[in-house]
Design a protein around this motif. Structure first.
Motif, PDB file in Angstrom:
ATOM      1  N   GLY A 288       0.739  11.229  -7.483  1.00 50.34           N
ATOM      2  CA  GLY A 288      -0.156  10.715  -8.502  1.00 50.34           C
ATOM      3  C   GLY A 288       0.551  10.415  -9.814  1.00 50.34           C
ATOM      4  N   ARG A 289       1.574  11.174 -10.136  1.00 50.02           N
ATOM      5  CA  ARG A 289       2.331  10.960 -11.370  1.00 50.02           C
ATOM      6  C   ARG A 289       3.275   9.769 -11.283  1.00 50.02           C
ATOM      7  NH1 ARG A 289       2.245  16.734 -11.202  1.00 50.02           N
ATOM      8  NH2 ARG A 289       4.188  16.768 -10.001  1.00 50.02           N
ATOM      9  N   SER A 290       3.538   9.307 -10.046  1.00 51.99           N
ATOM     10  CA  SER A 290       4.528   8.237  -9.873  1.00 51.99           C
ATOM     11  C   SER A 290       3.919   6.969  -9.279  1.00 51.99           C
ATOM     12  CB  SER A 290       5.670   8.723  -8.975  1.00 51.99           C
ATOM     13  OG  SER A 290       5.182   9.082  -7.685  1.00 51.99           O
ATOM     14  N   GLY A 291       2.630   6.768  -9.496  1.00 50.56           N
ATOM     15  CA  GLY A 291       2.009   5.534  -9.016  1.00 50.56           C
ATOM     16  C   GLY A 291       0.817   5.729  -8.122  1.00 50.56           C
ATOM     17  N   GLY A 292       0.531   6.978  -7.749  1.00 46.35           N
ATOM     18  CA  GLY A 292      -0.652   7.250  -6.942  1.00 46.35           C
ATOM     19  C   GLY A 292      -0.419   7.048  -5.457  1.00 46.35           C
ATOM     20  N   LEU A 293      -1.489   7.196  -4.713  1.00 45.98           N
ATOM     21  CA  LEU A 293      -1.445   7.106  -3.262  1.00 45.98           C
ATOM     22  C   LEU A 293      -2.697   6.375  -2.793  1.00 45.98           C
ATOM     23  CD1 LEU A 293       0.272   8.145  -0.831  1.00 45.98           C
ATOM     24  CD2 LEU A 293      -1.210  10.156  -0.790  1.00 45.98           C
ATOM     25  N   ASP A 294      -2.519   5.454  -1.853  1.00 53.36           N
ATOM     26  CA  ASP A 294      -3.644   4.680  -1.337  1.00 53.36           C
ATOM     27  C   ASP A 294      -4.187   5.214  -0.023  1.00 53.36           C
ATOM     28  OD1 ASP A 294      -3.575   2.568  -3.379  1.00 53.36           O
ATOM     29  OD2 ASP A 294      -1.662   2.021  -2.446  1.00 53.36           O
ATOM     30  N   ALA A 295      -3.314   5.785   0.804  1.00 51.33           N
ATOM     31  CA  ALA A 295      -3.746   6.172   2.147  1.00 51.33           C
ATOM     32  C   ALA A 295      -2.821   7.225   2.725  1.00 51.33           C
ATOM     33  CB  ALA A 295      -3.780   4.950   3.070  1.00 51.33           C
ATOM     34  N   VAL A 296      -3.346   7.906   3.744  1.00 50.84           N
ATOM     35  CA  VAL A 296      -2.585   8.894   4.503  1.00 50.84           C
ATOM     36  C   VAL A 296      -2.602   8.497   5.974  1.00 50.84           C
ATOM     37  CG1 VAL A 296      -2.483  11.306   5.259  1.00 50.84           C
ATOM     38  CG2 VAL A 296      -3.131  10.761   2.898  1.00 50.84           C
ATOM     39  N   VAL A 297      -1.453   8.552   6.617  1.00 53.10           N
ATOM     40  CA  VAL A 297      -1.362   8.420   8.070  1.00 53.10           C
ATOM     41  C   VAL A 297      -0.979   9.803   8.587  1.00 53.10           C
ATOM     42  CG1 VAL A 297      -0.198   7.327  10.015  1.00 53.10           C
ATOM     43  CG2 VAL A 297      -0.708   5.995   7.959  1.00 53.10           C
TER      44      VAL A 297
ATOM     45  N   MET B 228       0.848  -1.196   0.000  1.00 55.94           N
ATOM     46  CA  MET B 228       0.000   0.000   0.000  1.00 55.94           C
ATOM     47  C   MET B 228       0.879   1.240   0.000  1.00 55.94           C
ATOM     48  SD  MET B 228      -2.983   1.073   2.746  1.00 55.94           S
ATOM     49  CE  MET B 228      -4.197  -0.043   2.061  1.00 55.94           C
ATOM     50  N   ARG B 229       0.606   2.156  -0.925  1.00 55.55           N
ATOM     51  CA  ARG B 229       1.374   3.409  -1.014  1.00 55.55           C
ATOM     52  C   ARG B 229       0.787   4.395  -0.009  1.00 55.55           C
ATOM     53  NH1 ARG B 229       4.529   4.455  -5.585  1.00 55.55           N
ATOM     54  NH2 ARG B 229       3.783   6.603  -5.747  1.00 55.55           N
ATOM     55  N   THR B 230       1.593   4.760   0.979  1.00 55.97           N
ATOM     56  CA  THR B 230       1.104   5.486   2.149  1.00 55.97           C
ATOM     57  C   THR B 230       1.949   6.716   2.412  1.00 55.97           C
ATOM     58  OG1 THR B 230       0.360   3.399   3.138  1.00 55.97           O
ATOM     59  CG2 THR B 230       0.575   5.282   4.606  1.00 55.97           C
ATOM     60  N   LEU B 231       1.282   7.864   2.587  1.00 53.72           N
ATOM     61  CA  LEU B 231       1.939   9.104   2.971  1.00 53.72           C
ATOM     62  C   LEU B 231       1.819   9.281   4.475  1.00 53.72           C
ATOM     63  CD1 LEU B 231       3.278  11.819   2.059  1.00 53.72           C
ATOM     64  CD2 LEU B 231       0.948  12.770   2.026  1.00 53.72           C
ATOM     65  N   VAL B 232       2.943   9.439   5.158  1.00 49.25           N
ATOM     66  CA  VAL B 232       2.957   9.640   6.606  1.00 49.25           C
ATOM     67  C   VAL B 232       3.337  11.085   6.882  1.00 49.25           C
ATOM     68  CG1 VAL B 232       4.016   8.972   8.798  1.00 49.25           C
ATOM     69  CG2 VAL B 232       3.556   7.236   7.059  1.00 49.25           C
ATOM     70  N   THR B 233       2.413  11.864   7.465  1.00 46.88           N
ATOM     71  CA  THR B 233       2.737  13.237   7.858  1.00 46.88           C
ATOM     72  C   THR B 233       3.314  13.225   9.280  1.00 46.88           C
ATOM     73  OG1 THR B 233       0.654  13.865   8.947  1.00 46.88           O
ATOM     74  CG2 THR B 233       0.724  13.967   6.528  1.00 46.88           C
ATOM     75  N   GLY B 234       4.127  14.232   9.574  1.00 47.90           N
ATOM     76  CA  GLY B 234       4.819  14.216  10.859  1.00 47.90           C
ATOM     77  C   GLY B 234       5.806  13.073  10.933  1.00 47.90           C
ATOM     78  N   ALA B 235       6.381  12.738   9.781  1.00 49.92           N
ATOM     79  CA  ALA B 235       7.214  11.537   9.683  1.00 49.92           C
ATOM     80  C   ALA B 235       8.521  11.633  10.449  1.00 49.92           C
ATOM     81  CB  ALA B 235       7.492  11.227   8.213  1.00 49.92           C
ATOM     82  N   ALA B 236       8.937  12.855  10.807  1.00 51.70           N
ATOM     83  CA  ALA B 236      10.188  13.019  11.560  1.00 51.70           C
ATOM     84  C   ALA B 236       9.963  13.006  13.063  1.00 51.70           C
ATOM     85  CB  ALA B 236      10.879  14.321  11.161  1.00 51.70           C
TER      86      ALA B 236
END
Length: 266
Positions: free
Chosen positions: A62-71, A1-9
Motif C-alpha cells: 500500500g505504501r508503494s502503489g497499492g494492490l489491485d488483486a490477489v492470485v 494491474m498490481r497483483t500479489l501471487v501467493t505460492g509463487a515458488a
C-alpha cells in the motif's frame, strides 16, 4: 494491474509470475520459500496463514502503489489430514480475504481444484451447477474455501473467481489427462482473464484447456474472457494405455476418488 501471487515458488506460481508479467501485470511474489534470483523487493517470504505477516505485506504494498488483486495458489497440493488441509486452504484464504478488506483490495483469483467435485461420476458435460462432491479432504478444503470466497463476495462486494484446475502439466501423462489437461499457456490466459474481467462477482470456472476429449463445461470461463488455445489431443499418440485407465475415468477426480485415498478424519 498490481497483483500479489501467493505460492509463487510452486509449479503453477512460477509459470504465472512470468506469464502475467509478460502480459503487463505488475507482479509481486509471496511464498514460504526465499525469492528466486532477480526478484529483490518484489518478493515476500511469508507464511500465508500468518495474519500479522500477511497484513504487513499488504501495508507495505500500500505504501508503494497499492494492490489491485490477489492470485491465491499457496497450499498443500495433495491429500493430507483434514486438519492440515483446512488450515492450509481455508485459513490461508481467510487470512488473505481479511487483509483485502482491511486494505481495500477488491479482487481475488483462487486456485480451487477439480477435486471439489471429484466424486461426481463422469458425464458428457460437467457444469459448474453440480453440487460439491469432494473426493478427499483436499477436495473438502477446496469446497470450504470456495464457500468462504462466496461469503466475502456477498459481505464485502469482493470479486472472487474460483478456478477448478484440472491436470496442470507441461503435457498430459495419462488417458484421463487427455480430458483434464491444463497447459501452461492456457493457465496464464485463464488467470489473466479472471483478473481483468469486468465485475465477475463470485464465479466458478473449470481450469482446463480446449481438449477434444474434455468433458468440462468451458462456457463459464469463456463468459469471463478465457479462450483456451491448447488441446491435449496433440499428445494422444504418445500416451500408452494402462490398467488403471478405466477406473480413473469413472469419476471426475480420477485416482483421488478411489479407495487408495480413503483415510479417517483424525
Amino acid at each position: 494491474m498490481r497483483t500479489l501471487v501467493t505460492g509463487a515458488a510452486g509449479s503453477i506460481g512460477t509459470v504465472l509470475v512470468s506469464g502475467l508479467t509478460d502480459r503487463g501485470h505488475d507482479v509481486f511474489g509471496l511464498d514460504r520459500s526465499t525469492a528466486p534470483d532477480g526478484y529483490g523487493d518484489r518478493w515476500y517470504t511469508v507464511d500465508v496463514t500468518d495474519t500479522d505477516a500477511v497484513d504487513a505485506v499488504f501495508a507495505d504494498l500500500g505504501r508503494s502503489g497499492g494492490l489491485d488483486a490477489v492470485v491465491h495458489l499457496a497450499g498443500i497440493p495433495d491429500e493430507a489430514s483434514l486438519t492440515d488441509e483446512l488450515h492450509s486452504h481455508v485459513v490461508s484464504t481467510a487470512t488473505l480475504l481479511d487483509a483485502m478488506v482491511a486494505h481495500g483490495v477488491g479482487r481475488i483469483v483462487y486456485a480451487s481444484s477439480n477435486h471439489a467435485v471429484g466424486r461426481t461420476p463422469r458425464s458428457e458435460l460437467l457444469t459448474t451447477d453440480v453440487r460439491p462432491r469432494p473426493d478427499t479432504f483436499y477436495g473438502v478444503a477446496k469446497v470450504a474455501a470456495e464457500a468462504l470466497l462466496s461469503l466475502y463476495a456477498d459481505r464485502h462486494a469482493i470479486d472472487a473467481v474460483a478456478l477448478r484446475i484440472g491436470s496442470f502439466l507441461p503435457q498430459p501423462e495419462t488417458r484421463r489427462g487427455l480430458s483434464t489437461w491444463l497447459s501452461h499457456d492456457d493457465a496464464v490466459r485463464m488467470v489473466h482473464a479472471a483478473l481483468v474481467a469486468p465485475d465477475p462477482g463470485y464465479a466458478v470456472i473449470y481450469g482446463v484447456s480446449d481438449n477434444t476429449r474434455g468433458w468440462w463445461d468451458l462456457g463459464p470461463g469463456r463468459t469471463l474472457g478465457y479462450e483456451p488455445q491448447d488441446d491435449a489431443e496433440a499428445f494422444a499418440d504418445r500416451i500408452p494405455e494402462r490398467d488403471e485407465d478405466d477406473v480413473e475415468a469413472g469419476h471426475v477426480g480420477g485416482p483421488f476418488a478411489t479407495e487408495r485415498y480413503h483415510r479417517p478424519a483424525r
